[in-house]
Design a protein around this motif. Structure first.
Motif, PDB file in Angstrom:
ATOM      1  N   TYR A 147       0.835  -1.211   0.000  1.00  0.00           N
ATOM      2  CA  TYR A 147       0.000   0.000   0.000  1.00  0.00           C
ATOM      3  C   TYR A 147       0.866   1.257   0.000  1.00  0.00           C
ATOM      4  O   TYR A 147       0.630   2.198  -0.768  1.00  0.00           O
ATOM      5  N   THR A 148       1.888   1.274   0.847  1.00  0.00           N
ATOM      6  CA  THR A 148       2.788   2.433   0.929  1.00  0.00           C
ATOM      7  C   THR A 148       3.568   2.629  -0.362  1.00  0.00           C
ATOM      8  O   THR A 148       3.715   3.755  -0.855  1.00  0.00           O
ATOM      9  N   ASP A 149       4.062   1.526  -0.929  1.00  0.00           N
ATOM     10  CA  ASP A 149       4.830   1.616  -2.179  1.00  0.00           C
ATOM     11  C   ASP A 149       3.974   2.139  -3.326  1.00  0.00           C
ATOM     12  O   ASP A 149       4.444   2.948  -4.144  1.00  0.00           O
ATOM     13  N   LEU A 150       2.734   1.677  -3.401  1.00  0.00           N
ATOM     14  CA  LEU A 150       1.853   2.129  -4.479  1.00  0.00           C
ATOM     15  C   LEU A 150       1.544   3.624  -4.350  1.00  0.00           C
ATOM     16  O   LEU A 150       1.493   4.346  -5.354  1.00  0.00           O
ATOM     17  N   ALA A 152       3.519   5.839  -2.981  1.00  0.00           N
ATOM     18  CA  ALA A 152       4.745   6.546  -3.343  1.00  0.00           C
ATOM     19  C   ALA A 152       4.937   6.570  -4.858  1.00  0.00           C
ATOM     20  O   ALA A 152       5.304   7.596  -5.443  1.00  0.00           O
ATOM     21  N   GLU A 153       4.675   5.429  -5.500  1.00  0.00           N
ATOM     22  CA  GLU A 153       4.826   5.351  -6.953  1.00  0.00           C
ATOM     23  C   GLU A 153       3.819   6.271  -7.646  1.00  0.00           C
ATOM     24  O   GLU A 153       4.155   6.935  -8.641  1.00  0.00           O
ATOM     25  N   LYS A 154       2.602   6.316  -7.119  1.00  0.00           N
ATOM     26  CA  LYS A 154       1.590   7.198  -7.711  1.00  0.00           C
ATOM     27  C   LYS A 154       2.001   8.657  -7.602  1.00  0.00           C
ATOM     28  O   LYS A 154       1.885   9.426  -8.567  1.00  0.00           O
ATOM     29  N   ARG A 155       2.501   9.041  -6.427  1.00  0.00           N
ATOM     30  CA  ARG A 155       2.926  10.429  -6.222  1.00  0.00           C
ATOM     31  C   ARG A 155       4.084  10.791  -7.159  1.00  0.00           C
ATOM     32  O   ARG A 155       4.102  11.882  -7.758  1.00  0.00           O
ATOM     33  N   ALA A 156       5.033   9.880  -7.316  1.00  0.00           N
ATOM     34  CA  ALA A 156       6.177  10.145  -8.189  1.00  0.00           C
ATOM     35  C   ALA A 156       5.746  10.283  -9.641  1.00  0.00           C
ATOM     36  O   ALA A 156       6.222  11.164 -10.373  1.00  0.00           O
ATOM     37  N   LEU A 157       4.818   9.421 -10.083  1.00  0.00           N
ATOM     38  CA  LEU A 157       4.342   9.488 -11.462  1.00  0.00           C
ATOM     39  C   LEU A 157       3.532  10.763 -11.707  1.00  0.00           C
ATOM     40  O   LEU A 157       3.610  11.357 -12.790  1.00  0.00           O
ATOM     41  N   GLU A 158       2.749  11.179 -10.735  1.00  0.00           N
ATOM     42  CA  GLU A 158       1.998  12.427 -10.877  1.00  0.00           C
ATOM     43  C   GLU A 158       2.938  13.615 -11.054  1.00  0.00           C
ATOM     44  O   GLU A 158       2.701  14.493 -11.894  1.00  0.00           O
ATOM     45  N   LEU A 189       0.261   6.297 -18.684  1.00  0.00           N
ATOM     46  CA  LEU A 189      -0.153   4.890 -18.718  1.00  0.00           C
ATOM     47  C   LEU A 189       0.252   4.177 -17.427  1.00  0.00           C
ATOM     48  O   LEU A 189      -0.539   3.434 -16.832  1.00  0.00           O
ATOM     49  N   ASN A 190       1.479   4.412 -16.976  1.00  0.00           N
ATOM     50  CA  ASN A 190       1.936   3.822 -15.717  1.00  0.00           C
ATOM     51  C   ASN A 190       1.145   4.362 -14.536  1.00  0.00           C
ATOM     52  O   ASN A 190       0.830   3.626 -13.592  1.00  0.00           O
ATOM     53  N   LEU A 191       0.808   5.645 -14.590  1.00  0.00           N
ATOM     54  CA  LEU A 191       0.030   6.260 -13.514  1.00  0.00           C
ATOM     55  C   LEU A 191      -1.362   5.633 -13.431  1.00  0.00           C
ATOM     56  O   LEU A 191      -1.850   5.325 -12.334  1.00  0.00           O
ATOM     57  N   ASP A 192      -1.996   5.418 -14.574  1.00  0.00           N
ATOM     58  CA  ASP A 192      -3.320   4.780 -14.589  1.00  0.00           C
ATOM     59  C   ASP A 192      -3.251   3.355 -14.053  1.00  0.00           C
ATOM     60  O   ASP A 192      -4.142   2.903 -13.327  1.00  0.00           O
ATOM     61  N   ARG A 193      -2.188   2.639 -14.417  1.00  0.00           N
ATOM     62  CA  ARG A 193      -2.021   1.258 -13.939  1.00  0.00           C
ATOM     63  C   ARG A 193      -1.866   1.220 -12.419  1.00  0.00           C
ATOM     64  O   ARG A 193      -2.519   0.427 -11.730  1.00  0.00           O
ATOM     65  N   GLY A 196      -5.142   2.121 -10.657  1.00  0.00           N
ATOM     66  CA  GLY A 196      -6.085   1.004 -10.654  1.00  0.00           C
ATOM     67  C   GLY A 196      -5.743  -0.030  -9.599  1.00  0.00           C
ATOM     68  O   GLY A 196      -6.620  -0.520  -8.880  1.00  0.00           O
ATOM     69  N   ARG A 197      -4.466  -0.380  -9.480  1.00  0.00           N
ATOM     70  CA  ARG A 197      -4.028  -1.343  -8.460  1.00  0.00           C
ATOM     71  C   ARG A 197      -4.292  -0.808  -7.059  1.00  0.00           C
ATOM     72  O   ARG A 197      -4.734  -1.539  -6.159  1.00  0.00           O
ATOM     73  N   LEU A 198      -4.036   0.477  -6.876  1.00  0.00           N
ATOM     74  CA  LEU A 198      -4.233   1.093  -5.562  1.00  0.00           C
ATOM     75  C   LEU A 198      -5.710   1.126  -5.188  1.00  0.00           C
ATOM     76  O   LEU A 198      -6.076   0.837  -4.040  1.00  0.00           O
ATOM     77  N   ASN A 199      -6.581   1.441  -6.158  1.00  0.00           N
ATOM     78  CA  ASN A 199      -8.022   1.471  -5.886  1.00  0.00           C
ATOM     79  C   ASN A 199      -8.533   0.080  -5.512  1.00  0.00           C
ATOM     80  O   ASN A 199      -9.358  -0.070  -4.601  1.00  0.00           O
ATOM     81  N   LEU A 200      -8.053  -0.947  -6.226  1.00  0.00           N
ATOM     82  CA  LEU A 200      -8.453  -2.323  -5.914  1.00  0.00           C
ATOM     83  C   LEU A 200      -7.985  -2.714  -4.523  1.00  0.00           C
ATOM     84  O   LEU A 200      -8.734  -3.320  -3.739  1.00  0.00           O
TER      85      LEU A 200
END
Length: 272
Positions: A147-150, A152-158, A189-193, A196-200
């Motif tokens: 959860y934490t990694d996702l 962080a990855e989302k914030r970096a991609l944004e 594309l990576n941000l959307d992926r 989606g994983r984070l929402n699930l």
């Protein structure tokens, strides 16, 4: 004298210009590593930031319950009512006919429900009281790190998409525009992926999944364990057991009877 000073001044200006150019070039080459290091440090700090922001454990709960009930339909309706009372929902419900038994059609049901994780234990207790519990399995999976990694990855991609968008506005040629737009599309594309994983994952954390299987069986007797159906079934089973013993005995003795009859007949004929 003046003619001599003019060439000297020109040489001095040329020398100063060259020095300034070298200094600018050096500073340009040095800035790239600094930017790379700062971005890397920023990305490393994102995980620490979200770890501090979400200190609680993130756990996914799943449960499987098997019940025996005299009426699978009524049990399914009661389980549905329990889920709704705790602000849960029925994800799927199937009712299957298992044929005729004791003059009535038998049914089995499978219900998959999603309930708030905070109400998981309370819902489990109420479901288990609907019928006779024959099996119970609960699994918990800690997904705090994922959860934490996702996050962080989302914030970096944004941030990456934002920086590329700013660069796109400053692009001067068609080639630059195409390159930057391609980078933006890839990052988006990576941000959307990741989103989606984070929402699930958040959905699975917020709502526990409980799968309930209900099979119809004998009606539940009084506390002493007495049941008319159980008595009848036991009597029928005992009767069939005795019939089986008799059949086995007859099959075992029949050859001896036949042989004995033949021997008696031969002895009788000789005496005559």
């Amino acid at each position: 004298m003046k003619k001599t000073l003019i060439p000297l001044l020109l040489l001095l200006l040329i020398g100063l210009s060259a020095s300034a150019g070298c200094m600018m070039a050096d500073s340009g080459y040095q800035s790239a590593p600094m930017v790379t290091e700062s971005v890397a440090a920023y990305d490393r700090n994102i995980a620490e930031e979200y770890q501090a922001a979400y200190p609680d454990q993130k756990v996914i709960k799943d449960a499987w319950v098997r019940l025996r009930s005299p009426d699978a339909k009524a049990a399914s309706e009661e389980i549905t009512t329990i889920a709704e009372r705790y602000n849960g929902r029925i994800q799927s419900l199937s009712l299957t006919s298992d044929g005729m038994r004791d003059g009535r059609e038998q049914f089995s049901a499978t219900i998959v429900l999603r309930v708030p994780s905070d109400s998981f234990e309370a819902v489990m207790q109420e479901i288990e009281s609907v019928g006779i519990l024959t099996q119970r399995e609960v699994k918990s999976r800690d997904v705090t790190a994922e959860y934490t990694d996702l996050h962080a990855e989302k914030r970096a991609l944004e941030n990456q998409v934002g920086r590329l968008t700013e660069i796109l506005l400053k692009a001067g040629t068609v080639e630059e525009i195409l390159k930057v737009q391609s980078a933006i599309d890839s990052a988006q594309l990576n941000l959307d992926r990741v989103t989606g994983r984070l929402n699930l994952l958040e959905s699975q954390i917020d709502e526990a999944t409980i799968t309930v299987s209900v099979q119809e069986g004998e009606p539940i007797g009084i506390d002493s364990g007495f049941s008319v159906t159980s008595v009848i079934n036991t009597g029928i089973a005992a009767f069939l057991f005795m019939i089986g013993i008799i059949i086995v005995a007859v099959c075992a003795l029949l050859p001896l009877v036949v042989i004995g009859g033949i021997a008696w007949y031969i002895v009788k004929r000789r005496k005559e």
